[in-house]
Design a protein around this motif. Structure first.
Motif, PDB file in Angstrom:
ATOM      1  N   UNK A  17     -37.511   5.393  11.435  1.00  0.00           N
ATOM      2  CA  UNK A  17     -37.349   5.012  12.843  1.00  0.00           C
ATOM      3  C   UNK A  17     -38.359   5.808  13.660  1.00  0.00           C
ATOM      4  N   UNK A  18     -39.126   5.109  14.500  1.00  0.00           N
ATOM      5  CA  UNK A  18     -40.176   5.772  15.265  1.00  0.00           C
ATOM      6  C   UNK A  18     -39.590   6.746  16.276  1.00  0.00           C
ATOM      7  N   UNK A  19     -38.501   6.370  16.918  1.00  0.00           N
ATOM      8  CA  UNK A  19     -37.886   7.239  17.925  1.00  0.00           C
ATOM      9  C   UNK A  19     -37.396   8.541  17.322  1.00  0.00           C
ATOM     10  N   UNK A  20     -36.680   8.449  16.213  1.00  0.00           N
ATOM     11  CA  UNK A  20     -36.180   9.675  15.570  1.00  0.00           C
ATOM     12  C   UNK A  20     -37.343  10.540  15.060  1.00  0.00           C
ATOM     13  N   UNK A  21     -38.383   9.888  14.536  1.00  0.00           N
ATOM     14  CA  UNK A  21     -39.547  10.630  14.054  1.00  0.00           C
ATOM     15  C   UNK A  21     -40.233  11.361  15.212  1.00  0.00           C
ATOM     16  N   UNK A  22     -40.324  10.687  16.384  1.00  0.00           N
ATOM     17  CA  UNK A  22     -40.933  11.315  17.553  1.00  0.00           C
ATOM     18  C   UNK A  22     -40.128  12.537  17.992  1.00  0.00           C
ATOM     19  N   UNK A  23     -38.799  12.397  17.995  1.00  0.00           N
ATOM     20  CA  UNK A  23     -37.952  13.542  18.361  1.00  0.00           C
ATOM     21  C   UNK A  23     -38.176  14.704  17.394  1.00  0.00           C
ATOM     22  N   UNK A  24     -38.269  14.408  16.097  1.00  0.00           N
ATOM     23  CA  UNK A  24     -38.467  15.462  15.087  1.00  0.00           C
ATOM     24  C   UNK A  24     -39.822  16.156  15.269  1.00  0.00           C
ATOM     25  N   UNK A  25     -40.827  15.383  15.676  1.00  0.00           N
ATOM     26  CA  UNK A  25     -42.167  15.941  15.859  1.00  0.00           C
ATOM     27  C   UNK A  25     -42.365  16.541  17.245  1.00  0.00           C
ATOM     28  N   UNK A  26     -41.370  16.363  18.124  1.00  0.00           N
ATOM     29  CA  UNK A  26     -41.420  16.880  19.493  1.00  0.00           C
ATOM     30  C   UNK A  26     -42.588  16.276  20.271  1.00  0.00           C
ATOM     31  N   UNK A  27     -42.782  14.975  20.086  1.00  0.00           N
ATOM     32  CA  UNK A  27     -43.773  14.235  20.862  1.00  0.00           C
ATOM     33  C   UNK A  27     -43.108  12.969  21.375  1.00  0.00           C
ATOM     34  N   UNK A  28     -43.781  12.277  22.289  1.00  0.00           N
ATOM     35  CA  UNK A  28     -43.207  11.039  22.816  1.00  0.00           C
ATOM     36  C   UNK A  28     -43.390   9.901  21.806  1.00  0.00           C
ATOM     37  N   UNK A  29     -42.536   8.887  21.934  1.00  0.00           N
ATOM     38  CA  UNK A  29     -42.638   7.738  21.023  1.00  0.00           C
ATOM     39  C   UNK A  29     -43.964   7.000  21.177  1.00  0.00           C
ATOM     40  N   UNK A  30     -44.448   6.765  22.413  1.00  0.00           N
ATOM     41  CA  UNK A  30     -45.763   6.094  22.535  1.00  0.00           C
ATOM     42  C   UNK A  30     -46.886   6.890  21.880  1.00  0.00           C
ATOM     43  N   UNK A  31     -46.856   8.243  22.005  1.00  0.00           N
ATOM     44  CA  UNK A  31     -47.896   9.071  21.388  1.00  0.00           C
ATOM     45  C   UNK A  31     -47.857   8.931  19.865  1.00  0.00           C
ATOM     46  N   UNK A  32     -46.642   8.903  19.295  1.00  0.00           N
ATOM     47  CA  UNK A  32     -46.518   8.746  17.840  1.00  0.00           C
ATOM     48  C   UNK A  32     -47.010   7.372  17.420  1.00  0.00           C
ATOM     49  N   UNK A  33     -46.660   6.352  18.183  1.00  0.00           N
ATOM     50  CA  UNK A  33     -47.108   5.002  17.845  1.00  0.00           C
ATOM     51  C   UNK A  33     -48.632   4.912  17.857  1.00  0.00           C
ATOM     52  N   UNK A  34     -49.280   5.610  18.814  1.00  0.00           N
ATOM     53  CA  UNK A  34     -50.743   5.596  18.860  1.00  0.00           C
ATOM     54  C   UNK A  34     -51.335   6.302  17.631  1.00  0.00           C
ATOM     55  N   UNK A  35     -50.709   7.376  17.178  1.00  0.00           N
ATOM     56  CA  UNK A  35     -51.190   8.068  15.982  1.00  0.00           C
ATOM     57  C   UNK A  35     -51.116   7.165  14.754  1.00  0.00           C
ATOM     58  N   UNK A  36     -49.987   6.461  14.612  1.00  0.00           N
ATOM     59  CA  UNK A  36     -49.828   5.571  13.453  1.00  0.00           C
ATOM     60  C   UNK A  36     -50.841   4.435  13.519  1.00  0.00           C
ATOM     61  N   UNK A  37     -51.047   3.890  14.714  1.00  0.00           N
ATOM     62  CA  UNK A  37     -52.009   2.799  14.871  1.00  0.00           C
ATOM     63  C   UNK A  37     -53.426   3.282  14.548  1.00  0.00           C
ATOM     64  N   UNK A  38     -53.763   4.514  14.990  1.00  0.00           N
ATOM     65  CA  UNK A  38     -55.082   5.065  14.693  1.00  0.00           C
ATOM     66  C   UNK A  38     -55.261   5.271  13.188  1.00  0.00           C
ATOM     67  N   UNK A  39     -54.199   5.670  12.522  1.00  0.00           N
ATOM     68  CA  UNK A  39     -54.266   5.847  11.067  1.00  0.00           C
ATOM     69  C   UNK A  39     -54.501   4.508  10.383  1.00  0.00           C
ATOM     70  N   UNK A  40     -53.808   3.489  10.815  1.00  0.00           N
ATOM     71  CA  UNK A  40     -53.985   2.170  10.213  1.00  0.00           C
ATOM     72  C   UNK A  40     -55.406   1.660  10.417  1.00  0.00           C
ATOM     73  N   UNK A  41     -55.985   1.947  11.594  1.00  0.00           N
ATOM     74  CA  UNK A  41     -57.363   1.524  11.814  1.00  0.00           C
ATOM     75  C   UNK A  41     -58.311   2.273  10.871  1.00  0.00           C
ATOM     76  N   UNK A  42     -58.027   3.565  10.663  1.00  0.00           N
ATOM     77  CA  UNK A  42     -58.876   4.350   9.774  1.00  0.00           C
ATOM     78  C   UNK A  42     -58.758   3.865   8.332  1.00  0.00           C
TER      79      UNK A  42
END
Length: 289
Positions: A17-42
């Protein structure tokens, strides 16, 4: 592709779950989603199947996740190893040693150091004092166990012991019945000694002691190491003078006796170059202080 993105991706996989993962990483959900999207592009392929309501990996994502776990584990191990190397807890310690260090100084030092720092590999090489001086200057070894005096202003020395000269006699020798001998008692005996090329300082000093006692030793056999000398004494080829501590032997083969002569003792020292900044060397010096 950044390692931070890979770690974030794995957190999403673990949480499901993106929301729970964001809470665990202490970042916002949109910021985490951007990281995952950047990884997929790479990577160049989608890692998550977004056609489903529940978060799921694509086939490529399954393969990537398996490799990513290994990548993160290896990265963590690499960071840990770098820290250990910086602290002198991992690496290689190169030791040179004279033959007379074989029976006490070397094994004691290596045993204590290896018990304290088991991840450091210890490499030992038998060397004369003169060879050690050159090896320390050339950074071929980190530390030496040698016999001063030495003329080496760029080296630091730490005295470990002051060792006496001992007489080695065949077990059945007539002098073996005595508890203490003088050099003069050996005047008529055949000698087994170190060859001068194996250690000129030791060889010349022993010859000098004998001459001061009134005789020149009759050398019948020379050897390059103490084990060979002891074997030749056991074979009744002659007597010898050895720096303590001496090899353990069966007294029926070889006996050792102290000298009554007032002779200077032989210094055993630890030597290292002032230019050597090895963290492993620093650990050794702390450990054997």
């Amino acid at each position: 592709m950044e390692l931070r993105q890979v770690r974030s991706f794995l957190t999403v996989v673990e949480e499901g779950h993106v929301g729970r993962a964001a809470d665990r990483l202490h970042i916002t959900q949109p910021s985490l989603s951007r990281q995952v999207a950047a990884l997929e592009r790479a990577v160049g392929v989608p890692l998550f199947d977004r056609s489903r309501r529940a978060l799921a990996l694509t086939a490529a994502g399954e393969v990537f996740a398996a490799g990513a776990r290994d990548l993160v584990r290896r990265a963590d191990d690499l960071v840990s190893a770098a820290g250990q190397a910086h602290r002198g807890e991992l690496g290689v310690l190169r030791i040179g040693f004279v033959q007379s260090a074989t029976f006490e100084a070397l094994p004691t030092m290596v045993r204590v150091f290896s018990a304290a720092w088991p991840s450091v590999r210890v490499e030992v090489t038998a060397m004369t004092t003169l060879r050690q001086l050159a090896a320390l200057t050339d950074d071929a070894i980190d530390v030496g166990l040698l016999r001063p005096p030495v003329q080496a202003p760029d080296l630091e020395l730490r005295t470990l012991s002051h060792d006496p000269l001992m007489v080695a006699l065949p077990g059945g020798h007539r002098l073996a019945r005595r508890r203490r001998l003088s050099l003069a008692d050996l005047a008529d005996e055949p000698f087994v000694l170190y060859g001068r090329e194996s250690g000129p300082t030791v060889h010349d000093t022993i010859i000098g002691f004998c001459r001061d006692a009134g005789f020149s030793p009759r050398i019948v056999q020379e050897a390059v190491d103490v084990q060979t000398i002891v074997a030749l004494v056991a074979a009744d080829l002659g007597v010898s003078l050895l720096i303590a501590p001496t090899p353990h032997t069966d007294e029926t083969a070889v006996v050792y006796r102290p000298l009554a002569d007032d002779l200077p003792r032989w210094e055993m020292a630890l030597a290292w170059s002032r230019q050597n900044r090895s963290p492993v060397l620093a650990r050794l010096l702390e450990t054997v202080a």
